[in-house]
Design a protein around this motif. Sequence first.
Motif, PDB file in Angstrom:
ATOM      1  N   ILE A   4     -18.861 -20.393 -14.745  1.00 27.86           N
ATOM      2  CA  ILE A   4     -19.501 -21.264 -15.731  1.00 27.86           C
ATOM      3  C   ILE A   4     -20.884 -21.575 -15.175  1.00 27.86           C
ATOM      4  O   ILE A   4     -21.011 -21.978 -14.007  1.00 27.86           O
ATOM      5  CB  ILE A   4     -18.728 -22.586 -15.908  1.00 27.86           C
ATOM      6  N   ILE A   5     -21.916 -21.378 -15.980  1.00 25.72           N
ATOM      7  CA  ILE A   5     -23.274 -21.731 -15.560  1.00 25.72           C
ATOM      8  C   ILE A   5     -23.632 -23.079 -16.170  1.00 25.72           C
ATOM      9  O   ILE A   5     -23.516 -23.268 -17.381  1.00 25.72           O
ATOM     10  CB  ILE A   5     -24.304 -20.665 -16.006  1.00 25.72           C
ATOM     11  N   ASN A  57     -18.229 -22.877 -10.845  1.00 21.07           N
ATOM     12  CA  ASN A  57     -19.301 -23.465 -11.633  1.00 21.07           C
ATOM     13  C   ASN A  57     -20.593 -23.347 -10.823  1.00 21.07           C
ATOM     14  O   ASN A  57     -20.728 -23.974  -9.784  1.00 21.07           O
ATOM     15  CB  ASN A  57     -18.964 -24.924 -11.941  1.00 21.07           C
ATOM     16  N   ILE A  58     -21.505 -22.513 -11.287  1.00 19.44           N
ATOM     17  CA  ILE A  58     -22.804 -22.362 -10.630  1.00 19.44           C
ATOM     18  C   ILE A  58     -23.802 -23.271 -11.341  1.00 19.44           C
ATOM     19  O   ILE A  58     -24.084 -23.089 -12.522  1.00 19.44           O
ATOM     20  CB  ILE A  58     -23.295 -20.899 -10.686  1.00 19.44           C
ATOM     21  N   GLY A 115     -37.392 -16.582 -13.226  1.00 19.99           N
ATOM     22  CA  GLY A 115     -36.452 -15.460 -13.120  1.00 19.99           C
ATOM     23  C   GLY A 115     -35.100 -15.819 -12.543  1.00 19.99           C
ATOM     24  O   GLY A 115     -34.262 -14.935 -12.335  1.00 19.99           O
ATOM     25  N   MET A 116     -34.849 -17.096 -12.272  1.00 20.33           N
ATOM     26  CA  MET A 116     -33.568 -17.494 -11.675  1.00 20.33           C
ATOM     27  C   MET A 116     -32.385 -17.085 -12.559  1.00 20.33           C
ATOM     28  O   MET A 116     -31.387 -16.554 -12.065  1.00 20.33           O
ATOM     29  CB  MET A 116     -33.520 -19.004 -11.430  1.00 20.33           C
ATOM     30  N   GLU A 117     -32.485 -17.333 -13.864  1.00 17.49           N
ATOM     31  CA  GLU A 117     -31.377 -17.042 -14.769  1.00 17.49           C
ATOM     32  C   GLU A 117     -31.016 -15.554 -14.741  1.00 17.49           C
ATOM     33  O   GLU A 117     -29.839 -15.188 -14.652  1.00 17.49           O
ATOM     34  CB  GLU A 117     -31.729 -17.457 -16.207  1.00 17.49           C
ATOM     35  N   GLU A 118     -32.046 -14.718 -14.802  1.00 20.18           N
ATOM     36  CA  GLU A 118     -31.807 -13.264 -14.788  1.00 20.18           C
ATOM     37  C   GLU A 118     -31.119 -12.826 -13.492  1.00 20.18           C
ATOM     38  O   GLU A 118     -30.194 -12.010 -13.508  1.00 20.18           O
ATOM     39  CB  GLU A 118     -33.137 -12.505 -14.949  1.00 20.18           C
ATOM     40  N   LYS A 119     -31.563 -13.378 -12.376  1.00 31.55           N
ATOM     41  CA  LYS A 119     -31.001 -13.002 -11.067  1.00 31.55           C
ATOM     42  C   LYS A 119     -29.527 -13.415 -10.960  1.00 31.55           C
ATOM     43  O   LYS A 119     -28.686 -12.652 -10.484  1.00 31.55           O
ATOM     44  CB  LYS A 119     -31.800 -13.650  -9.925  1.00 31.55           C
ATOM     45  N   VAL A 120     -29.237 -14.659 -11.393  1.00 33.10           N
ATOM     46  CA  VAL A 120     -27.857 -15.154 -11.316  1.00 33.10           C
ATOM     47  C   VAL A 120     -26.947 -14.297 -12.201  1.00 33.10           C
ATOM     48  O   VAL A 120     -25.866 -13.868 -11.775  1.00 33.10           O
ATOM     49  CB  VAL A 120     -27.790 -16.645 -11.731  1.00 33.10           C
ATOM     50  N   ASP A 137      -8.600 -25.228  -7.950  1.00 30.28           N
ATOM     51  CA  ASP A 137      -8.658 -24.161  -8.962  1.00 30.28           C
ATOM     52  C   ASP A 137     -10.025 -23.497  -8.998  1.00 30.28           C
ATOM     53  O   ASP A 137     -10.157 -22.359  -9.449  1.00 30.28           O
ATOM     54  CB  ASP A 137      -8.365 -24.743 -10.349  1.00 30.28           C
ATOM     55  N   GLY A 138     -11.046 -24.238  -8.562  1.00 27.41           N
ATOM     56  CA  GLY A 138     -12.396 -23.690  -8.639  1.00 27.41           C
ATOM     57  C   GLY A 138     -13.348 -24.417  -7.715  1.00 27.41           C
ATOM     58  O   GLY A 138     -13.001 -25.400  -7.061  1.00 27.41           O
ATOM     59  N   LEU A 139     -14.565 -23.899  -7.660  1.00 23.79           N
ATOM     60  CA  LEU A 139     -15.640 -24.476  -6.864  1.00 23.79           C
ATOM     61  C   LEU A 139     -16.772 -24.893  -7.784  1.00 23.79           C
ATOM     62  O   LEU A 139     -16.966 -24.305  -8.847  1.00 23.79           O
ATOM     63  CB  LEU A 139     -16.221 -23.442  -5.895  1.00 23.79           C
ATOM     64  N   GLU A 140     -17.541 -25.881  -7.334  1.00 22.77           N
ATOM     65  CA  GLU A 140     -18.833 -26.179  -7.942  1.00 22.77           C
ATOM     66  C   GLU A 140     -19.857 -25.998  -6.844  1.00 22.77           C
ATOM     67  O   GLU A 140     -19.661 -26.444  -5.715  1.00 22.77           O
ATOM     68  CB  GLU A 140     -18.848 -27.617  -8.473  1.00 22.77           C
TER      69      GLU A 140
END
Length: 242
Positions: free
Chosen positions: A135-136, A104-105, A116-121, A31-34
């Motif tokens: 989902i972060i 899920n990242i 700045g990682m959060e802003e870029k993601v 259903d998803g990836l992590e």
Amino acid sequence: MTEIFAHRGYSSLFAENTMSAFYEAEKAGADGLELDVQLTKDGELVVIHDEKVNRTTSGNGFVKDFLFKDIRKLNANKKGLKKETIPSLIEVLEWMQTNTLLCNIELKNGLLAYEGMEEKVIELIQNYGLTDRIIISSFNHYSIVHCYRLASEIETAPLFLEGLFMPWVYAQSIRAKGIHPKYSTLSDEIITRTMENEIAVRPYTVNNDADLHRLFRLNCTSVITDDPVKALRIRKQYEKRP
């Protein structure tokens, strides 16, 4: 029905955090990836778990010390014959536009503070129109609170290794809609009560048959597993028949 997230892709059979592992997870019916992200020296988001490239690639050194063009030259498939490159997050999100997978990242900023990682993601998630499928998560809970403040429409979930008292209260306090605990730290009652309080429970990394049976029996929100094929086979036993 409990969702099945393929941990670093179909990592029990394919090189972790590679496009092949992601393609095969989708083909298998997950259903998803992590997946995990870090930043290169020139600020590109790349999909790799460790802060160093040593364990999973042909190279040595910290991800943060590589330029993107150089880290792409490494082989991320040490055991197989086929060369695999470390994917960029852009590459994964572009491919996600061709399917309906959740993702899920995990921000790997618990040991190294990637400025700045959060802003870029978040900018990439928004640019690709995937805010409702991502989902972060992070072991750095300050980071996921920062993500919530930047984009409250994207779900966040704290990762943790130890048992928390009333984890749903903690999740609500940081505006997270889910928790990603180590599977062995939660009793059946805590899983049930957390979900009753409208907080998703997605334990990691669930590979043992008995643990999978237990979580499917509880109708846990999701499981994060290295072997989506095994998880799918076991989940079938719990699917309601018409």
